[in-house]
Design an enzyme around this catalytic site. Structure first.
Site, PDB file in Angstrom:
ATOM      1  N   LYS A  84       0.827  -0.769   0.615  1.00 26.72           N
ATOM      2  CA  LYS A  84       0.144  -0.499  -0.654  1.00 26.72           C
ATOM      3  C   LYS A  84       0.084   1.003  -0.954  1.00 26.72           C
ATOM      4  CE  LYS A  84      -4.764  -0.220   0.682  1.00 26.72           C
ATOM      5  NZ  LYS A  84      -6.114  -0.690   0.352  1.00 26.72           N
ATOM      6  N   ASP A  85       0.364   1.850   0.051  1.00 29.77           N
ATOM      7  CA  ASP A  85       0.347   3.298  -0.144  1.00 29.77           C
ATOM      8  C   ASP A  85       1.728   3.879  -0.417  1.00 29.77           C
ATOM      9  OD1 ASP A  85      -2.398   3.359   0.332  1.00 29.77           O
ATOM     10  OD2 ASP A  85      -2.152   3.728   2.482  1.00 29.77           O
ATOM     11  N   ARG A 130      -8.116   0.723  -9.202  1.00 31.05           N
ATOM     12  CA  ARG A 130      -8.188  -0.734  -9.324  1.00 31.05           C
ATOM     13  C   ARG A 130      -9.558  -1.262  -8.950  1.00 31.05           C
ATOM     14  NH1 ARG A 130      -8.707  -4.731  -5.307  1.00 31.05           N
ATOM     15  NH2 ARG A 130      -7.915  -3.187  -3.874  1.00 31.05           N
ATOM     16  N   ARG A 131     -10.081  -0.858  -7.786  1.00 29.58           N
ATOM     17  CA  ARG A 131     -11.397  -1.340  -7.370  1.00 29.58           C
ATOM     18  C   ARG A 131     -12.482  -0.880  -8.329  1.00 29.58           C
ATOM     19  NH1 ARG A 131     -10.181   0.137  -1.081  1.00 29.58           N
ATOM     20  NH2 ARG A 131      -9.433  -1.925  -0.394  1.00 29.58           N
ATOM     21  N   ARG A 148     -13.236   9.176  -0.279  1.00 31.26           N
ATOM     22  CA  ARG A 148     -11.931   9.320   0.339  1.00 31.26           C
ATOM     23  C   ARG A 148     -12.116   9.401   1.843  1.00 31.26           C
ATOM     24  NH1 ARG A 148      -7.846  12.270  -1.456  1.00 31.26           N
ATOM     25  NH2 ARG A 148      -6.954  11.568   0.504  1.00 31.26           N
ATOM     26  N   ARG A 154     -15.364   6.834   5.691  1.00 31.52           N
ATOM     27  CA  ARG A 154     -16.036   6.163   4.570  1.00 31.52           C
ATOM     28  C   ARG A 154     -17.275   5.401   5.027  1.00 31.52           C
ATOM     29  NH1 ARG A 154     -11.185   3.435   1.257  1.00 31.52           N
ATOM     30  NH2 ARG A 154      -9.945   3.793   3.138  1.00 31.52           N
ATOM     31  N   CYS A 240      -0.235   6.002 -10.380  1.00 36.18           N
ATOM     32  CA  CYS A 240      -1.454   6.017  -9.569  1.00 36.18           C
ATOM     33  C   CYS A 240      -2.723   5.982 -10.417  1.00 36.18           C
ATOM     34  CB  CYS A 240      -1.456   7.244  -8.654  1.00 36.18           C
ATOM     35  SG  CYS A 240      -1.158   8.788  -9.527  1.00 36.18           S
TER      36      CYS A 240
END
Length: 304
Positions: A84-85, A130-131, A148, A154, A240
């Site tokens: 996904k990155d 997205r989140r 981040r 986190r 992005c």
């Protein structure tokens, strides 16, 4: 083969765990001793810069460009990525040779049992467009702040009271042995990021030996689904800044693909699905349909 086979990876605990999974899979597939594969840790810009959103400072390339440089320079034989990155459009000199079996694709909410259970006006930390958009769509009262860093960073920010809740990928938590952390959000409530839960391995496109060795550990089902999800991103010309969620599944010869596009503030969205035998064709058809139906606030975030 030239010993050792050098496997490039980022240095976070999760990245190292995933690189070790790839090393173990390669050794099992080829009967290699474990010391045949050397992990080469490469620090990326995305790891160094923690105080700004990726979209502001270069996007997904911040996770890959240093690994790409090392791969193309011959300093490593292959590179391990969370798929996904990885940018949608990759250099022609680099090929995705394999993907490991996909893990849990869902997001986990840490700080409450459900999104609905968050207090009115709760602060949620995330760096994902997205989140953030999905949360705002479900709960317009929530306040989204930038989070981040790796999983531990986190979780430490959350423990320090910088937010009331955060979201992390279930796959990463599981791989770190933290399967009890957080509450999984059903994909019917929050569709995941394209390629979430998948680990990919890239090689130089002209390195046939490395490609052959790595291809031996490919999981065809994961590859088929993730390639369709990435084809959707390409057809949408998403970047992005584009809040997009997608998830493919396979039943027999048929691939089904669901997706959602959102405005950044969650005030507008469009969703849909398509299916067929050819994942890339399904992705293109779904992208065309979504963009045709998307409200202006959503449409402007796609198409480059």
């Amino acid at each position: 083969m030239t010993v050792p086979f050098k496997l490039g990876t980022r240095g976070s605990p999760l990245a190292l765990t995933q690189a070790n999974m790839v090393r173990d899979a390669l050794c099992a597939a080829h009967g290699w001793p474990v010391d045949t594969v050397e992990l080469v840790v490469i620090r990326t810009t995305g790891d160094r810069v923690q105080d700004r959103a990726l979209a502001e400072i270069g996007g997904k390339a911040l996770w890959t460009k240093e690994l790409d440089r090392a791969l193309l320079a011959g300093e490593i034989d292959a590179a391990v990525h969370s798929m996904k990155d990885v940018e949608t459009i990759r250099p022609a000199a680099i090929a995705i040779a394999a993907m490991l079996p996909r893990a849990d694709v869902r997001d986990r909410l840490i700080g409450a049992a459900t999104v609905a259970a968050l207090p009115q006006g709760a602060v949620v930390g995330t760096s994902s467009p997205r989140r953030g958009a999905q949360l705002r769509r479900l709960r317009p009262d929530l306040r989204i702040v930038l989070f981040r860093g790796n999983v531990d960073t986190r979780l430490a920010k959350l423990a320090a009271g910088e937010a009331d809740a955060t979201l992390l990928a279930a796959a990463g938590l599981d791989r770190l042995g933290r399967d009890a952390v957080g509450a999984a959000i059903p994909t019917g409530d929050m569709l995941p990021a394209p390629a979430q839960g998948a680990v990919g391995i890239e090689v130089r496109a002209d390195d046939a030996r490395a490609h052959g060795w790595v291809a031996a550990i490919d999981d065809p089902l994961t590859s088929r689904c993730v390639r369709a999800e990435r084809a959707l991103l390409a057809a949408l010309q998403a970047d992005c800044h584009s809040p997009v969620a997608a998830l493919a599944a396979v039943s027999g010869e048929t691939l089904s693909l669901r997706a959602e596009l959102l405005a950044e503030d969650g005030s507008a969205h469009v969703e849909g699905s398509a299916e067929g035998p050819d994942g890339e064709a399904v992705a293109r058809a779904l992208a065309t349909d979504l963009l045709a139906r998307a409200p202006a606030a959503v449409r402007r975030l796609f198409g480059g």
